[in-house]
Every structure is written in C-alpha cells, then in structure tokens.
Design a protein around this motif. Structure first.
Motif, PDB file in Angstrom:
ATOM      1  N   PRO B 491      30.288  44.391  40.994  1.00 55.11           N
ATOM      2  CA  PRO B 491      31.129  43.466  40.182  1.00 55.11           C
ATOM      3  C   PRO B 491      32.224  43.888  39.274  1.00 55.11           C
ATOM      4  O   PRO B 491      33.439  43.113  39.299  1.00 55.11           O
ATOM      5  CB  PRO B 491      29.877  42.761  38.938  1.00 55.11           C
ATOM      6  CG  PRO B 491      28.723  43.218  39.663  1.00 55.11           C
ATOM      7  CD  PRO B 491      28.943  44.550  40.277  1.00 55.11           C
ATOM      8  N   LEU B 492      32.180  44.929  38.946  1.00 56.63           N
ATOM      9  CA  LEU B 492      33.512  45.643  38.314  1.00 56.63           C
ATOM     10  C   LEU B 492      34.619  45.825  39.473  1.00 56.63           C
ATOM     11  O   LEU B 492      35.665  45.341  39.127  1.00 56.63           O
ATOM     12  CB  LEU B 492      33.067  47.066  37.290  1.00 56.63           C
ATOM     13  CG  LEU B 492      34.291  47.662  36.968  1.00 56.63           C
ATOM     14  CD1 LEU B 492      34.881  46.631  36.023  1.00 56.63           C
ATOM     15  CD2 LEU B 492      33.572  48.955  36.196  1.00 56.63           C
ATOM     16  N   ILE B 495      36.473  42.926  40.379  1.00 58.59           N
ATOM     17  CA  ILE B 495      37.303  42.257  39.464  1.00 58.59           C
ATOM     18  C   ILE B 495      38.610  43.070  39.570  1.00 58.59           C
ATOM     19  O   ILE B 495      39.587  42.505  39.535  1.00 58.59           O
ATOM     20  CB  ILE B 495      36.915  42.703  37.844  1.00 58.59           C
ATOM     21  CG1 ILE B 495      35.816  41.502  37.727  1.00 58.59           C
ATOM     22  CG2 ILE B 495      37.965  42.167  36.840  1.00 58.59           C
ATOM     23  CD1 ILE B 495      34.971  41.695  36.221  1.00 58.59           C
ATOM     24  N   LEU B 496      38.575  44.200  39.603  1.00 62.50           N
ATOM     25  CA  LEU B 496      39.625  45.288  39.846  1.00 62.50           C
ATOM     26  C   LEU B 496      40.291  44.913  41.160  1.00 62.50           C
ATOM     27  O   LEU B 496      41.511  45.066  41.227  1.00 62.50           O
ATOM     28  CB  LEU B 496      39.364  46.625  40.030  1.00 62.50           C
ATOM     29  CG  LEU B 496      38.595  47.247  38.609  1.00 62.50           C
ATOM     30  CD1 LEU B 496      38.407  48.604  38.772  1.00 62.50           C
ATOM     31  CD2 LEU B 496      39.777  47.095  37.439  1.00 62.50           C
ATOM     32  N   GLU B 498      40.389  42.207  42.649  1.00 62.21           N
ATOM     33  CA  GLU B 498      40.960  40.746  42.444  1.00 62.21           C
ATOM     34  C   GLU B 498      42.616  40.859  42.371  1.00 62.21           C
ATOM     35  O   GLU B 498      43.131  40.086  42.966  1.00 62.21           O
ATOM     36  CB  GLU B 498      40.398  40.094  41.466  1.00 62.21           C
ATOM     37  CG  GLU B 498      40.551  38.724  41.296  1.00 62.21           C
ATOM     38  CD  GLU B 498      39.840  37.828  42.463  1.00 62.21           C
ATOM     39  OE1 GLU B 498      40.543  36.735  42.997  1.00 62.21           O
ATOM     40  OE2 GLU B 498      38.549  38.237  42.729  1.00 62.21           O
TER      41      GLU B 498
END
Lengths: 109, 688
Positions: B491-492, B495-496, B498
C-alpha cells in the motif's frame, strides 16, 4: 477512529477523530462512502484532520480512494487543519499532488 | 675676477639660499648673497610668490675653480641656469635622492640603523624623513605614524616589530570504510621581523626583514593516545606517526591502514574441448566470396565424453578495518551450469549424453552448454520446403526465398542468397551471397538481455530513491507502520508510485511484458524479477513485500541482473554477409560486411561494425567502434553512423551528408572528408 458530519446547504464538513489507519477501512467503506453518496447536490467537502495524530499507509490509501470517489461526484474537496506531523508525511508521499487538491496545514499541532 | 653666479628660488629667502647652496655644493661662508625678491606667502599654497636670491661665488672663496682652466662667466651662467631646478614644488618624497657619500654631508639630518637601533644624527640643514614599511610599526614620540614624517634630533623614534603566528593544527580522520586513518598536520609557522642595518640616509623607509620559523610540536604519544581514543587497533604505522611528528610542511599522512579484503575467484568450468575455435572466422577467398566449409574446425564429441570439469569457487580473504572489525570479501559464486540438450552433469563433470557439436555460451559465471545436431538443407528454402525451425545449427546449401523463415538455436549458414526472408539465429549468421529486403537477427537472447539491462539501469535508480523515501516516511513522527503486519508495504509503495515515482511503474510494466514475451530465451532470475515487479504493478498482496527490508532484496536482484546485462556473452553472436540492400540486420555481437557494402540498410550491433565497400543511405549503430570504407554517395545520401560516447568512428571516405553521431552529439558533414577518425573531444565531435 470516528467521524462527524456537519451538513450546511450544499457544503459538507467531515471531521475525523483518531488515527487514520487500517482499522478505519470498514468505517470508510461501509459508512462514510455510502453516506456521502446519499447526499445529492454537494458542491464542496471539507475534510478536517485536526484530530488525526497518526496515519498508516492503508489509511492514506483510504483517504485517497475516498477523495477520488468524491471527485467523481464532481465535488470540490479540501483537506483542512492537517497537523504538521501528518502534513510532513503527506508531503513526503505527495498526497496533495496525487489528489490534485489543496491540503491545508493546521495552526495547532 | 672670475665669479660663478646662480639665481636660486625658494618659498622664502632662507630656502632659496639653501637650494642655491645645495646646487653649488658650497657653504654660506663661500658665497655672496643678493636678495632679488623677498617672495610672498600665499594662502593655502595658492597665489604665493617665490623668493629669489643671487648667489655669487667669489674667487678667493672658491677653492675648486682656481686650479681649473677658467671658463668664461657667461659659460658658467648658462650652465648653471640650466641646472636651476624649480624647488617650489619640492616635498619630502622628492628629496629622497640618495647621496653618494651621505656622511660627507654632515649638515643634513641623517638616520642610521645599527644593530636594531635607530639614531637620528643632528644636522642643521635638511630634516630627516621617515616612512614606515612592512613588518614594522613606527612611533614618533609615542604616537604611531603611517606616512612619511619629518624627524629632528629632538624627536624620539620607537618601533614595534610585527610577528605573525600560525599555530600548529592537526586532526585525525577516518575514511568512509574505516580502512585508513589520516593525520592532517599543519605545523606552527612564525614569521618574525627584525630591523636591517641601514647606512645613514636623509630619507628612510624603515621596514622589517622577515624570518620564518616552522616547528612541529606534535608528539607521537599524542597521536597514539588519539588513536587509542578512536579505538584504532589495527594497522597502526609507527614510522608514519614519527613522520607526522617531524614533518615541517602541511601534509596528510596515513597513520593507520586497514587490510582490504582480497577477492576470491568465482567458480568456473575447465573445458577439455577447444571452445575458442568456435569463435573462428570463415575463410574469405581472394575474389571476396566466403568459404564456410573452411570455417574454423568445431570439434564433435562422442556420447559419454567428458566436456569439462566444474571448478569450485575460491573464497576471498576477509579484510580488517583499522577498528579491528572483519570485512567480508565479495562473495565468490559457483559456476552456474545450464546443461541443455544432450548434456548431463555428473558430480563435477559435464558429460555429453549424445554425440554432436557442443555449443557453449558463457556470460559471467553462467555457462550454457548443449550439444546441437546440425540440419543440412541441400537446396533452396521455399514454399515447397517450408520454413525451417531447428534446435541446433542449420546449413542451407541454396537460397532462402521470398517470405521464408529460418530460425535456429545455433548457427545459420546460407550458401546462396537471402531475398525477402527472415533469418533468426541464437548464435551466428553467415551468408555467402546478397541479402535483399530481409531481416537478420543473431543472438536474440543477448539482444533481449541488453534491452532489459537498459530498463534495469533506470529502474535501479528509482529503486534506490524509493528505498530512501520509505526510510524517510517510516521515520516521520505521524507514521504508523501498524498495517505492515497485515498488508505489507505494497500500500505504501503504491502511494509512492502514484506520483512521487511516477516513472517507475511504466518501466516495471515494460520489463514484465518483455520478459513474458520471451520467457523461453531467459534464465530463471529474469523471470523471478518479472514476478516480483508484477506483484507491485498489479498490487497483488503477498508475502514478498511484507516489510521495507524486502525492497533491499528487490534492489539486489535488480543490481545483479543489471551487472549480468553488462557482461559480454562468450562467444558472442556474429553476422557476416557480403552485401545487403533494404534490409534490417540486428546482432548482439559484431557485424561484418565483407565485400560490397550496403544500400538503405539498417545495422544494429551490440559489438562493432566493419563494412567493406560503401554504406549508402540507411543507418549503422554499434555499441563498440565502427569502421566503414565509404559512407554516403556522390548524390548526397543521408547516411547515419552512430556509436556511444567512448567509441570512435573510422571512415576512409565520407561523402557530404554523412551524419556522425557519438553519444548524443551529432555532426553532419557539409563536404567530403578523407580518412575520418571521429571522436568526442571537449564536448564536440572532431575529425582527425
């Protein structure tokens, strides 16, 4: 985590209280999103994060997803009163840029 | 009576007389004085009028002229008139003329310096003038002065000499790897001034003369206890410590040196058969045709024959930091044996399970060994015979005709012509006649690996940045890593990827797609990486990325494969043809056109390109050097020749409109050049 919705004409303010993390998944998916979708004709949503001290990556993911849902409803979204620690984290992850919305840092932390 | 007359001027009568006496070198008793003009004092030096006197040296008073043959007085007058100086502008600076015999002029005030002592000798004529110079501060009656100042014998001159001290400095530092300790020493430097003796002068600039003393106050014990304090225990160099304590110049001296780890040797295979001859070239006849029957002898092996022996890796020797910690040597890897068709590994022996020609390819510590049969196709390849796809070498004795394909894992040799055809080879392609409107590809897996290597090059940069960003995020005060247990770091990462590392995802996708298309050509590691990257791209949760540390494994795998992609395969593929027209020719190794050049053909080589004849139109790209006899044509055909930065292009005759590209620099030739050797010098392409 808890949330509180304040509905005034076509503006909604949602205040979050507690950590924005994995445990908030159900809350977002089962309560918040359906509830906001019920309301028609919202022009703007302000998300108040003044009472959110910690976030994890899932929590950020939920928030991103939520904001994207709102934007799909052609609603203007703004993150408000973000605590400085959380704001720093959002900057590292470039959350504001991902969402293309304004993230406003709170004065109190 | 013969008299000598002088008209002299001055600010007042006294000065005018004095000036006149100076010129005549007479005392006041030796002359008669007639005051012509008393002069007038001006205000602030403006509007004043000089005093004028007439001095006459009477004969009896003149002791010099009596012995000489007397010149006429008019002569003297004219002589002296010329000598008249306008003293009205004089100032102390201009009086600073050295006298040849200063002591013979006892009437002036004089300054003498002896043994550091300044004495002003009394006189009743000129006053002494003193100016301070370097290295000394001067005081007149206790007050410092900075410009020329007049002294009389009543004034007291005192001085202070300057002293510049740069005190000793030293420090001790480690290098990044704790493999050496350097002492940086700047010895003490004292610059002292003393007064130099000076003969009596009327004007003196008093300055000090410097002497420099350099001293090193560092004691070996101080260094040793410093090392002790820093916990340095290994590799202390006592000779250099003494040197550090003695040196009289600014210096960096290594006072302790660790031991570097010694690399071991990777495992390898000792072959019993001659693999070098596989790289041999076919014989080129005098008329330029190629005789592939004369291609260097490639040995055949019999069933059960031992092809080679696997040699275990030799581990390196660990090193030691100056702190006494062990530094492990770089890991030595065992030989990675891919036993293909017809090959078995029994203990440390590589054995032929079938009879045939061994094909051995190596890349770093990877050995691909297989025994390939040879397919001999006696006539042409055409619609009647169908395409040829073969796991082994293929020899075609005729032509390969329109729309036909030949695809072999080993070498492809074609004795005839190739026209509108597609030839693929895992190794070399050797064609005896012309190549027209065709596509040749040799060493596909090598080409693929070099393409993947370029993707990994970029991806590697991203992965380092991502790891760094994650470390930063984890350290952020508001960050909770509570979800790592359940969901890992995807998940982390997501985000990065993205926004922050937006470019990484397309690269990962590109890699995954390329690997999946060519699975059969690649080793397992390439597939493993593709699977990891697929998990990230598709955001499939699994155990692969459960904590940030797992990204290091990903990074290491990327680095390992990147390193592999840089290693040239052995033996590399090769394409040799006599002539090509409207074709595309790709080879992971060298390309040679051995007779008539090419027309409108595109060459891409992972090695070098050599073209006999003219490259007319089209493009030639090589990762290594390019040599071409002739590029372009009289009619001005745009022809591109391109190599990377550190390589060179040689062309015997380049027609205008040839375009040279080295790295990202381009140069189009606007005239013909002979004997071109193009390289990059100071950021531009130069032709030698």
């Amino acid at each position: 985590m808890k949330f509180h919705i304040d509905h005034q004409q076509d503006l909604i303010q949602i205040s979050f209280i507690g950590d924005l993390d994995l445990e908030a998944t159900e809350l977002f998916e089962e309560e918040l999103i359906p509830k906001v979708k019920e309301v028609v004709n919202i022009h703007g949503v302000k998300l108040d994060l003044s009472e959110v001290p910690f976030v994890d990556s899932t929590g950020v993911g939920l928030l991103i997803h939520f904001v994207e849902e709102l934007k799909a409803l052609e609603t203007k979204v703004k993150l408000e009163n973000v605590r400085s620690e959380v704001y720093e984290l959002f900057s590292l992850m470039q959350v504001g840029e991902i969402l293309g919305i304004e993230v406003e840092q709170g004065t109190v932390s | 009576m013969i008299s000598q007359t002088l008209i002299s001027r001055g600010k007042d009568v006294d000065e005018a007389i004095q000036n006149g006496l100076n010129i005549l070198s007479k005392t006041i008793e030796e002359v008669d004085i007639e005051i012509l003009d008393n002069g007038k004092k001006g205000i602030l030096l403006v509007g004043g009028k000089d005093a004028k006197v007439k001095l006459t040296v009477s004969e009896k008073k003149d002791s010099i002229l009596t012995n000489d043959s007397p010149p006429t007085s008019t002569d003297y007058e004219s002589l002296i008139d010329e000598a008249v100086v306008d003293w009205s502008v004089n100032d102390s600076e201009e009086v600073s003329v050295n006298h040849d015999h200063p002591l013979m002029e006892p009437d002036d005030h004089l300054i003498v310096i002896r043994d550091g002592k300044v004495t002003i000798l009394e006189g009743d004529q000129h006053y002494a003038t003193i100016k301070p110079g370097v290295g000394v501060k001067l005081f007149k009656n206790g007050e410092q002065f900075l410009t020329s100042t007049i002294f009389t014998e009543k004034d007291e001159l005192t001085y202070e000499l300057d002293k510049e001290t740069h005190s000793m400095e030293w420090n001790v530092t480690f290098d990044d790897d704790y493999l050496s300790v350097v002492c940086h020493i700047t010895p003490e430097k004292v610059k002292e001034y003393h007064l130099v003796d000076q003969e009596a002068e009327r004007f003196l600039e008093i300055h000090g003369s410097p002497t420099e003393t350099i001293q090193n106050h560092l004691e070996p014990n101080a260094l040793i206890s410093k090392l002790d304090q820093l916990k340095v225990v290994h590799g202390i160099n006592h000779a250099n410590i003494r040197q550090a304590c003695q040196t009289l110049k600014e210096e960096r001296i290594v006072i302790a040196e660790g031991t570097k780890p010694q690399p071991g040797e990777n495992g390898k295979v000792d072959f019993n058969i001659d693999i070098v001859s596989q790289k041999g070239k076919p014989k080129i006849n005098e008329d330029g045709t190629v005789d592939f029957r004369e291609t260097a002898y490639i040995p055949s092996v019999d069933q059960g024959e031992v092809l080679g022996t696997i040699v275990e890796p030799i581990p390196g020797k660990p090193g030691k930091t100056v702190l006494g910690e062990l530094i492990p040597p770089a890991k030595s890897f065992p030989a990675n044996i891919k036993a293909g068709k017809g090959v078995e590994v029994i203990d440390d022996q590589i054995v032929a399970a079938e009879s045939g020609k061994p094909q051995i390819q190596t890349r770093g510590s990877l050995y691909k060994i297989q025994i390939l049969p040879t397919l001999t196709h006696p006539g042409d390849v055409n619609i009647e015979t169908g395409n040829i796809t073969f796991t082994g070498d293929v020899e075609v004795h005729g032509n390969v005709e329109e729309e036909m394909k030949v695809d072999a894992i080993g070498n492809v040799k074609i004795a005839g012509r190739v026209d509108h055809a597609d030839i693929k080879s895992g190794n070399g392609i050797y064609i005896s006649q012309n190549v027209i409107n065709s596509e040749l590809t040799a060493g596909r897996s090598n080409l693929l690996i070099s393409n993947l290597g370029r993707i990994l090059e970029e991806l590697s940069e991203y992965i380092h940045k991502i790891i760094h960003a994650i470390q930063q995020i984890i350290r952020a005060r508001a960050f909770k890593s509570s979800d790592f247990d359940q969901k890992g770091i995807l998940p982390l990462l997501n985000i990065l990827l993205e926004k922050k590392f937006k470019g990484a995802k397309p690269l990962m996708k590109n890699y995954v797609d390329k690997v999946e298309e060519n699975k059969e050509l690649l080793e397992d590691e390439w597939l493993t990486l593709a699977n990891y990257l697929k998990e990230i791209v598709q955001f499939v949760s699994s155990d692969t990325f459960s904590e940030p540390r797992d990204l290091n494994n990903l990074r290491d795998l990327i680095e390992q494969l990147r390193a592999i992609s840089h290693m040239p395969p052995e033996p590399n593929s090769k394409i040799i043809i006599p002539y090509a027209m409207n074709s595309k020719i790709y080879c992971s190794g060298d390309i040679e056109v051995i007779r008539n050049g090419s027309y409108h053909t595109e060459f891409y080589s992972g090695g070098s390109i050599t073209i006999k004849g003219a490259l007319i139109g089209g493009e030639a790209f090589a990762q290594s050097n390019i040599y071409i006899e002739e590029t372009g044509s009289k009619s001005g055909q745009a022809t591109l020749v391109s190599v990377p930065f550190n390589q060179e292009i040689k062309i015997d005759y380049a027609w205008q409109d040839t375009i040279l590209q080295i790295g990202n620099l381009r140069r189009q030739l606007h005239q013909d050049y002979r004997w071109v050797r193009a390289i990059v010098l100071d950021g531009e392409i130069v032709l030698n």
